[in-house]
Design a protein around this motif. Structure first.
Motif, PDB file in Angstrom:
ATOM      1  N   MET A 133       0.858  -1.173   0.000  1.00 12.45           N
ATOM      2  CA  MET A 133       0.000   0.000   0.000  1.00 12.45           C
ATOM      3  C   MET A 133       0.905   1.237   0.000  1.00 12.45           C
ATOM      4  O   MET A 133       1.817   1.341   0.795  1.00 12.45           O
ATOM      5  CB  MET A 133      -0.885  -0.035   1.253  1.00 12.45           C
ATOM      6  CG  MET A 133      -1.799   1.153   1.370  1.00 12.45           C
ATOM      7  SD  MET A 133      -2.782   1.240   2.887  1.00 12.45           S
ATOM      8  CE  MET A 133      -3.472  -0.359   3.012  1.00 12.45           C
ATOM      9  N   ASP A 134       0.629   2.160  -0.898  1.00 12.52           N
ATOM     10  CA  ASP A 134       1.486   3.342  -0.934  1.00 12.52           C
ATOM     11  C   ASP A 134       1.128   4.300   0.202  1.00 12.52           C
ATOM     12  O   ASP A 134       0.065   4.196   0.812  1.00 12.52           O
ATOM     13  CB  ASP A 134       1.456   4.012  -2.303  1.00 12.52           C
ATOM     14  CG  ASP A 134       0.148   4.712  -2.630  1.00 12.52           C
ATOM     15  OD1 ASP A 134      -0.769   4.690  -1.796  1.00 12.52           O
ATOM     16  OD2 ASP A 134       0.046   5.293  -3.717  1.00 12.52           O
ATOM     17  N   LEU A 135       2.031   5.200   0.473  1.00 12.72           N
ATOM     18  CA  LEU A 135       1.912   6.096   1.620  1.00 12.72           C
ATOM     19  C   LEU A 135       0.666   6.982   1.527  1.00 12.72           C
ATOM     20  O   LEU A 135      -0.026   7.186   2.528  1.00 12.72           O
ATOM     21  CB  LEU A 135       3.178   6.957   1.743  1.00 12.72           C
ATOM     22  CG  LEU A 135       3.302   7.795   3.002  1.00 12.72           C
ATOM     23  CD1 LEU A 135       3.226   6.906   4.235  1.00 12.72           C
ATOM     24  CD2 LEU A 135       4.595   8.557   3.008  1.00 12.72           C
ATOM     25  N   ASP A 136       0.359   7.490   0.319  1.00 14.19           N
ATOM     26  CA  ASP A 136      -0.808   8.359   0.173  1.00 14.19           C
ATOM     27  C   ASP A 136      -2.104   7.630   0.512  1.00 14.19           C
ATOM     28  O   ASP A 136      -2.968   8.170   1.199  1.00 14.19           O
ATOM     29  CB  ASP A 136      -0.887   8.915  -1.257  1.00 14.19           C
ATOM     30  CG  ASP A 136       0.219   9.923  -1.543  1.00 14.19           C
ATOM     31  OD1 ASP A 136       0.765  10.498  -0.575  1.00 14.19           O
ATOM     32  OD2 ASP A 136       0.530  10.139  -2.727  1.00 14.19           O
ATOM     33  N   LEU A 137      -2.238   6.397   0.030  1.00  6.30           N
ATOM     34  CA  LEU A 137      -3.432   5.612   0.317  1.00  6.30           C
ATOM     35  C   LEU A 137      -3.518   5.311   1.814  1.00  6.30           C
ATOM     36  O   LEU A 137      -4.596   5.390   2.412  1.00  6.30           O
ATOM     37  CB  LEU A 137      -3.439   4.316  -0.494  1.00  6.30           C
ATOM     38  CG  LEU A 137      -4.653   3.418  -0.304  1.00  6.30           C
ATOM     39  CD1 LEU A 137      -5.944   4.146  -0.656  1.00  6.30           C
ATOM     40  CD2 LEU A 137      -4.508   2.160  -1.140  1.00  6.30           C
ATOM     41  N   HIS A 138      -2.397   4.981   2.433  1.00  2.00           N
ATOM     42  CA  HIS A 138      -2.370   4.725   3.873  1.00  2.00           C
ATOM     43  C   HIS A 138      -2.817   5.962   4.649  1.00  2.00           C
ATOM     44  O   HIS A 138      -3.649   5.865   5.560  1.00  2.00           O
ATOM     45  CB  HIS A 138      -0.969   4.287   4.308  1.00  2.00           C
ATOM     46  CG  HIS A 138      -0.856   4.033   5.772  1.00  2.00           C
ATOM     47  ND1 HIS A 138      -1.420   2.930   6.379  1.00  2.00           N
ATOM     48  CD2 HIS A 138      -0.277   4.759   6.757  1.00  2.00           C
ATOM     49  CE1 HIS A 138      -1.184   3.000   7.684  1.00  2.00           C
ATOM     50  NE2 HIS A 138      -0.489   4.090   7.929  1.00  2.00           N
ATOM     51  N   GLU A 139      -2.284   7.118   4.293  1.00  2.00           N
ATOM     52  CA  GLU A 139      -2.660   8.364   4.977  1.00  2.00           C
ATOM     53  C   GLU A 139      -4.136   8.673   4.774  1.00  2.00           C
ATOM     54  O   GLU A 139      -4.833   9.086   5.710  1.00  2.00           O
ATOM     55  CB  GLU A 139      -1.801   9.524   4.473  1.00  2.00           C
ATOM     56  CG  GLU A 139      -0.378   9.477   4.965  1.00  2.00           C
ATOM     57  CD  GLU A 139       0.490  10.594   4.399  1.00  2.00           C
ATOM     58  OE1 GLU A 139      -0.065  11.544   3.800  1.00  2.00           O
ATOM     59  OE2 GLU A 139       1.711  10.520   4.558  1.00  2.00           O
ATOM     60  N   GLU A 140      -4.632   8.455   3.559  1.00  2.00           N
ATOM     61  CA  GLU A 140      -6.049   8.697   3.279  1.00  2.00           C
ATOM     62  C   GLU A 140      -6.929   7.761   4.112  1.00  2.00           C
ATOM     63  O   GLU A 140      -7.921   8.188   4.688  1.00  2.00           O
ATOM     64  CB  GLU A 140      -6.340   8.499   1.795  1.00  2.00           C
ATOM     65  CG  GLU A 140      -7.779   8.790   1.424  1.00  2.00           C
ATOM     66  CD  GLU A 140      -8.060   8.614  -0.049  1.00  2.00           C
ATOM     67  OE1 GLU A 140      -9.240   8.404  -0.379  1.00  2.00           O
ATOM     68  OE2 GLU A 140      -7.120   8.682  -0.872  1.00  2.00           O
TER      69      GLU A 140
END
Length: 141
Positions: free
Chosen positions: A1-8
């Motif tokens: 999972m990329d960082l942006d998706l994780h943060e979202e």
């Protein structure tokens, strides 16, 4: 999972957790309003440190302050009700029934993962997977 998706997803979880916090705060507000109303009924027995509680003018001022506090609490209660209603409606609007149920049980009902898995008759691993999909598809307003 990329960082942006994780943060979202973390933002979405935090947003969804507001539902239970808003419900708890609403209950606290109702209890506080009841206490303030009781204080209005019996102002002479309130031990809040106000000087001269036997003085009629002081009691009138005290009751006016209580009324103001009650109105502020009512406004806060309304805001909390709007917040949890909005979250509830967003979950209900989800297309996928399984994803909707996972979010419903977790964030509206406040159930633990094990309880959700048992209720939905899936493994916890599957519930975690569905939760991830549900968060991905959940639309925050």
């Amino acid at each position: 999972m990329d960082l942006d998706l994780h943060e979202e997803n973390e933002k979405k979880k935090e947003y969804l957790m507001q539902y239970q916090r808003a419900l708890r705060r609403e209950q606290d507000i109702l209890e506080e309003i009841q206490r303030l109303r009781a204080d209005k009924l019996f102002p002479s027995i309130v031990t809040d440190g106000l000087p001269g509680t036997g003085n009629y003018a002081d009691i009138s001022e005290y009751i006016a302050i209580l009324d103001e506090q009650i109105e502020k609490l009512k406004q806060e209660r309304l805001e909390k009700a709007k917040a949890y209603t909005r979250i509830r409606e967003q979950i209900i609007a989800m297309v996928n029934e399984v994803e909707r149920d996972v979010l419903w049980y977790r964030y509206i009902k406040g159930m633990q993962w094990k309880e959700i898995a048992k209720r939905m008759e899936y493994s916890e691993k599957h519930i975690f997977k569905m939760h991830g999909k549900a968060l991905k598809n959940f639309k925050m307003r």
